[in-house]
Design an enzyme around this catalytic site. Structure first.
Site, mmCIF file in Angstrom:
data_model
loop_
_atom_site.group_PDB
_atom_site.id
_atom_site.type_symbol
_atom_site.label_atom_id
_atom_site.label_comp_id
_atom_site.label_asym_id
_atom_site.label_seq_id
_atom_site.Cartn_x
_atom_site.Cartn_y
_atom_site.Cartn_z
ATOM 1 N N ALA A 94 7.610 -0.840 12.436
ATOM 2 C CA ALA A 94 6.264 -1.185 12.927
ATOM 3 C C ALA A 94 5.876 -0.292 14.109
ATOM 4 C CB ALA A 94 6.208 -2.658 13.282
ATOM 5 N N ARG A 95 6.282 -0.651 15.298
ATOM 6 C CA ARG A 95 5.989 0.168 16.483
ATOM 7 C C ARG A 95 7.148 0.059 17.465
ATOM 8 N NH1 ARG A 95 2.758 2.569 13.965
ATOM 9 N NH2 ARG A 95 0.536 2.869 14.330
ATOM 10 N N ASP A 125 12.433 3.367 12.550
ATOM 11 C CA ASP A 125 11.532 4.476 12.224
ATOM 12 C C ASP A 125 10.621 4.801 13.402
ATOM 13 O OD1 ASP A 125 10.232 6.335 10.342
ATOM 14 O OD2 ASP A 125 8.502 4.989 10.485
ATOM 15 N N ASP A 144 5.030 -15.872 10.852
ATOM 16 C CA ASP A 144 3.738 -15.280 11.212
ATOM 17 C C ASP A 144 2.835 -16.409 11.671
ATOM 18 O OD1 ASP A 144 1.148 -14.177 11.311
ATOM 19 O OD2 ASP A 144 1.685 -12.645 9.850
ATOM 20 N N GLU A 173 7.489 8.590 21.625
ATOM 21 C CA GLU A 173 7.515 9.481 20.460
ATOM 22 C C GLU A 173 6.725 10.745 20.785
ATOM 23 O OE1 GLU A 173 6.087 7.388 17.034
ATOM 24 O OE2 GLU A 173 7.686 5.919 17.096
ATOM 25 N N ARG A 183 -0.112 -6.747 5.448
ATOM 26 C CA ARG A 183 -0.082 -5.836 4.292
ATOM 27 C C ARG A 183 1.332 -5.332 4.016
ATOM 28 N NH1 ARG A 183 -5.277 -4.467 6.941
ATOM 29 N NH2 ARG A 183 -3.936 -3.732 8.602
ATOM 30 N N ILE A 184 2.049 -4.945 5.071
ATOM 31 C CA ILE A 184 3.389 -4.382 4.856
ATOM 32 C C ILE A 184 4.420 -5.506 4.724
ATOM 33 C CG2 ILE A 184 5.187 -2.906 5.850
ATOM 34 C CD1 ILE A 184 2.845 -1.324 7.203
ATOM 35 N N ALA A 212 5.413 6.296 6.591
ATOM 36 C CA ALA A 212 4.157 6.342 5.830
ATOM 37 C C ALA A 212 3.931 7.699 5.168
ATOM 38 C CB ALA A 212 2.986 6.046 6.763
ATOM 39 N N HIS A 223 9.430 8.371 12.604
ATOM 40 C CA HIS A 223 8.111 7.776 12.325
ATOM 41 C C HIS A 223 7.538 8.389 11.030
ATOM 42 C CE1 HIS A 223 4.439 5.658 14.316
ATOM 43 N NE2 HIS A 223 4.378 5.584 12.992
HETATM 44 P P1 NAD Z 1 -1.314 -6.206 9.262
HETATM 45 O O1 NAD Z 1 -2.361 -6.319 10.304
HETATM 46 O O2 NAD Z 1 -1.711 -6.208 7.822
HETATM 47 O O3 NAD Z 1 -0.227 -7.370 9.431
HETATM 48 C C1 NAD Z 1 0.319 -7.708 10.658
HETATM 49 C C2 NAD Z 1 0.704 -9.181 10.607
HETATM 50 O O4 NAD Z 1 1.411 -9.486 11.810
HETATM 51 C C3 NAD Z 1 -0.492 -10.127 10.523
HETATM 52 O O5 NAD Z 1 -0.350 -10.988 9.424
HETATM 53 C C4 NAD Z 1 -0.439 -10.888 11.846
HETATM 54 O O6 NAD Z 1 -0.852 -12.228 11.698
HETATM 55 C C5 NAD Z 1 1.032 -10.809 12.190
HETATM 56 N N1 NAD Z 1 1.369 -11.031 13.586
HETATM 57 C C6 NAD Z 1 0.675 -10.694 14.702
HETATM 58 N N2 NAD Z 1 1.349 -11.068 15.802
HETATM 59 C C7 NAD Z 1 2.499 -11.643 15.375
HETATM 60 C C8 NAD Z 1 3.605 -12.224 16.040
HETATM 61 N N3 NAD Z 1 3.683 -12.282 17.371
HETATM 62 N N4 NAD Z 1 4.618 -12.708 15.291
HETATM 63 C C9 NAD Z 1 4.559 -12.665 13.948
HETATM 64 N N5 NAD Z 1 3.528 -12.139 13.255
HETATM 65 C C10 NAD Z 1 2.513 -11.629 13.965
HETATM 66 O O7 NAD Z 1 -0.487 -4.891 9.643
HETATM 67 P P2 NAD Z 1 0.335 -3.922 8.657
HETATM 68 O O8 NAD Z 1 -0.598 -2.930 8.060
HETATM 69 O O9 NAD Z 1 1.191 -4.754 7.794
HETATM 70 O O10 NAD Z 1 1.230 -3.124 9.742
HETATM 71 C C11 NAD Z 1 2.337 -3.743 10.361
HETATM 72 C C12 NAD Z 1 2.933 -2.815 11.406
HETATM 73 O O11 NAD Z 1 3.372 -1.604 10.784
HETATM 74 C C13 NAD Z 1 1.981 -2.390 12.523
HETATM 75 O O12 NAD Z 1 2.698 -2.354 13.750
HETATM 76 C C14 NAD Z 1 1.612 -0.975 12.154
HETATM 77 O O13 NAD Z 1 1.232 -0.225 13.294
HETATM 78 C C15 NAD Z 1 2.947 -0.511 11.581
HETATM 79 N N6 NAD Z 1 2.870 0.684 10.738
HETATM 80 C C16 NAD Z 1 3.852 1.623 10.846
HETATM 81 C C17 NAD Z 1 3.822 2.763 10.058
HETATM 82 C C18 NAD Z 1 4.920 3.794 10.110
HETATM 83 O O14 NAD Z 1 4.695 4.931 9.739
HETATM 84 N N7 NAD Z 1 6.114 3.436 10.537
HETATM 85 C C19 NAD Z 1 2.751 2.971 9.179
HETATM 86 C C20 NAD Z 1 1.785 1.970 9.061
HETATM 87 C C21 NAD Z 1 1.840 0.825 9.850
#
Ligand code: NAD
Length: 306
Positions: A231-232, A256, A170, A261, A150-151, A283, A280
């Site tokens: 991401a994390r 971020d 991916d 944390e 999604r992101i 979002a 962080h």
């Molecule tokens: P999502 O599940 O929609 O997408 C994640 C993608 O990563 C998937 O397409 C998956 O196939 C892929 N993936 C998994 N393992 C992988 C690897 N080893 N190499 C490459 N690709 C891989 O998730 P999202 O909603 O896009 O969120 C992405 C990240 O952002 C997550 O870690 C989430 O926790 C983080 N996030 C952070 C914040 C923030 O405030 N900073 C807010 C929301 C989400």
């Protein structure tokens, strides 16, 4: 009337929606162990931001029917324990994707223009661009987007709009899907790392991805390239990243998220001039917070609707 226990306030629109749906709402802002233990037996639904929901927390809430996480990622909830207890856990998957994608773009632009360096310099009356903080255009540069969900998908589109060459790694998304969206799939991570001027991380935290950004990953990056993580923090070996940034092999980083944390003590990354950080907060825009809260409320109301 289901009783919703909120661990930290969420947007008032969602509280209004829950009340309109017949719920009673109790707010516990940063509760200590005693006040949490006192409130949990009343809870039929929990809304939770980053508080850890362990098996012990669920055991203390015998009436609990749903845990609604305000945010994305199941890493703060013991999913196995929730499953064993038959308690569904929901997240707010699409609600904050745009907010995080825009934050990633902000960090990519900040790295390209070293905004924080020049801001601090000008406040000391320093003028003009200095070689220690080189700047560059996004247009024409190559970015590697790791994780095309999604992101990551949104970031890829925004980068393309800036005129960047967009590579996507991916392993769980078909190459044709990436090509169909107009981007270049990269099967081998290191093939992408070697040629990207910027790398942005958008994969979930899991045992498989823990510290995937390690010394080997960083050594594989093109010298001077930028790294952005929204991401994390658990995805990154922070000591290795700090070394790579100190040596200049990684040109700069936008972060971020962190291994620990909140940050309450000095860590090496914070002492480096080529790092821009945020708490962080990717979002947490006004719109992101409202959408996440409404998504939480919708999950709870749907659960009690059967
Ligand atoms: P999502 O599940 O929609 O997408 C994640 C993608 O990563 C998937 O397409 C998956 O196939 C892929 N993936 C998994 N393992 C992988 C690897 N080893 N190499 C490459 N690709 C891989 O998730 P999202 O909603 O896009 O969120 C992405 C990240 O952002 C997550 O870690 C989430 O926790 C983080 N996030 C952070 C914040 C923030 O405030 N900073 C807010 C929301 C989400």
């Amino acid at each position: 009337m289901p009783h919703v226990l909120m661990l930290r306030a969420i947007h008032p629109d969602a509280i209004a929606a829950l009340k309109a749906g017949g719920c009673t709402v109790e707010l516990l802002e940063n509760p200590d162990a005693a006040s949490l233990a006192e409130a949990l037996p009343r809870a039929e639904a929990l809304t939770v931001r980053l508080t850890a929901i362990t098996d012990a927390v669920m055991a203390a809430a015998p009436n609990l029917r749903i845990v609604a996480r305000h945010g994305v990622g199941y890493d703060s909830v013991d999913i196995a324990a929730a499953t064993a207890r038959g308690i569904p856990v929901t997240i707010t998957p699409d609600a904050n994707a745009q907010s995080v994608a825009e934050h990633a773009m902000m960090m990519l632009l900040a790295c390209a223009r070293r905004t924080w360096t020049y801001d601090a310099r000008l406040r000391q009356f320093g003028w003009g661009v200095v070689p220690e903080a080189p700047t560059f255009d996004l247009a024409g540069r190559t970015i590697l987007v790791i994780g095309f969900g999604r992101i990551g998908g949104r970031v890829a589109r925004l980068c393309a709009a800036f005129g960047m060459r967009v590579l996507v790694h991916d392993p769980y998304v078909a190459q044709n899907t990436v090509k169909g969206a107009g981007f270049e799939p990269v099967k081998e991570l290191h093939a992408g790392l070697a040629i990207a001027d910027m790398v942005t991380l958008h994969v979930p935290s899991s045992p498989a991805t823990r510290r995937m950004v390690n010394a080997g990953f960083l050594a594989g990056m093109k010298p001077g390239a930028a790294f952005v993580n929204t991401a994390r923090g658990t995805l990154v070996d922070e000591a290795a990243l700090a070394s790579a940034l100190s040596a200049g092999h990684v040109g700069c980083a936008g972060l971020d998220v962190f291994e620990e944390e909140p940050i309450t003590r000095p860590i090496a990354l914070l002492g480096l001039p080529n790092v821009v950080i945020s708490p962080h907060s990717a979002a947490s825009t006004a719109q992101g917070m409202q959408r996440m809260a409404m998504s939480c409320a919708d999950s709870i109301l749907a659960c009690f609707d059967g």
